[in-house]
Design an enzyme around this catalytic site. Structure first.
Site, PDB file in Angstrom:
ATOM      1  N   ASP A  54       0.979  -1.122   0.083  1.00  0.00           N
ATOM      2  CA  ASP A  54      -0.005   0.171  -0.077  1.00  0.00           C
ATOM      3  C   ASP A  54       0.983   0.997  -0.137  1.00  0.00           C
ATOM      4  O   ASP A  54       1.995   1.126   0.421  1.00  0.00           O
ATOM      5  CB  ASP A  54      -0.849   0.146   1.352  1.00  0.00           C
ATOM      6  CG  ASP A  54      -1.891  -1.229   1.258  1.00  0.00           C
ATOM      7  OD1 ASP A  54      -2.246  -1.748   0.231  1.00  0.00           O
ATOM      8  OD2 ASP A  54      -2.499  -1.515   2.270  1.00  0.00           O
ATOM      9  N   ARG A  55       0.242   2.350  -0.253  1.00  0.00           N
ATOM     10  CA  ARG A  55       0.910   3.625  -0.614  1.00  0.00           C
ATOM     11  C   ARG A  55       1.716   4.066   0.668  1.00  0.00           C
ATOM     12  O   ARG A  55       2.954   4.312   0.780  1.00  0.00           O
ATOM     13  CB  ARG A  55       0.153   4.517  -1.127  1.00  0.00           C
ATOM     14  CG  ARG A  55       0.751   5.969  -1.299  1.00  0.00           C
ATOM     15  CD  ARG A  55      -0.277   6.929  -1.749  1.00  0.00           C
ATOM     16  NE  ARG A  55       0.366   8.241  -2.387  1.00  0.00           N
ATOM     17  CZ  ARG A  55      -0.018   9.039  -3.430  1.00  0.00           C
ATOM     18  NH1 ARG A  55      -1.320   8.518  -3.763  1.00  0.00           N
ATOM     19  NH2 ARG A  55       0.557  10.182  -3.911  1.00  0.00           N
TER      20      ARG A  55
END
Length: 231
Positions: A54-55
């Site tokens: 995930d970012r």
């Protein structure tokens, strides 16, 4: 410059910073830079991501340097022969260990089986009033996802009512606001600290470790956690 953790003629692994997208994605939105292009420009050759983070998740991110190696490594991930270990700071005190077996709905509205094992490493209670409580409790856990679903750890810890500190979409916004106002911290405390897999050519067992960043350390210091094993 991206921190390179492992490299040979077939593979390269980096310590992905929090906030950096792996690649363009309809679900993650737009960005000025992506891990793929940053690494490609840094080493001067094409790279192929084997998995994603995930970012806002930091830690070990593995790429291959050719498409045939990508196929082999993708098969390893799909057959669950790769071990992924994360550390996270959660609201409250979890059980000492637990396996969460809770189906998740993916971005295409399809139900998928999802399994996460975790064990609690450390606990903390600090003088930070929250709602009706005069103190706030947190714990450090190591999580090992057996499946690789979208936002799996974030959703699973929300499901057991111990959301990841700093997670916005699947966290506790009141708790996040408290940390922002008290400590000026917005860090999501989820870090992929270790990846273990068989080398696609030699079949040797490879272990890649990624250290935590300064923001994670700062949260750990506030909570008096010993994070030396991950620094």
């Amino acid at each position: 410059m991206l921190e390179i953790l492992y490299r040979d003629e077939h593979l390269i692994a980096i310590n992905k910073p929090s906030g950096l997208l792996v690649h363009k994605s309809f679900y993650a939105g737009e960005a000025d830079t992506y891990a793929i292009q940053e690494l490609r420009n840094q080493i001067g050759q094409k790279v192929y991501p084997v998995h994603r983070l995930d970012r806002k998740t930091s830690g070990v991110l593995l790429f291959t340097l050719d498409k045939e190696t990508l196929r082999i490594m993708s098969d390893q991930f799909a057959s669950r022969h790769v071990e992924k270990k994360y550390i996270a700071i959660l609201r409250g005190w979890t059980k000492e260990e637990e396996t969460i077996n809770y189906d998740l709905i993916n971005e295409n509205e399809i139900r998928q089986n999802a399994i996460t094992y975790y064990h609690r490493l450390q606990t903390s209670e600090i003088d930070l009033p929250f709602l009706k409580h005069q103190t706030s409790r947190y714990c450090l856990v190591e999580a090992i996802p057996e499946t690789g679903r979208f936002h799996q750890l974030r959703k699973h810890f929300k499901h057991i009512l111990h959301p990841i500190l700093g997670c916005r979409k699947h966290g506790c916004n009141k708790q996040n606001k408290l940390w922002l106002e008290t400590f000026e911290i917005t860090k999501m405390t989820l870090h992929a600290h270790q990846l273990i897999f068989n080398h696609p050519i030699s079949n040797d067992r490879i272990t890649v470790n990624a250290t935590i960043d300064d923001d994670f350390k700062r949260v750990g210091n506030i909570l008096n956690f010993d994070l030396s094993a991950y620094s």
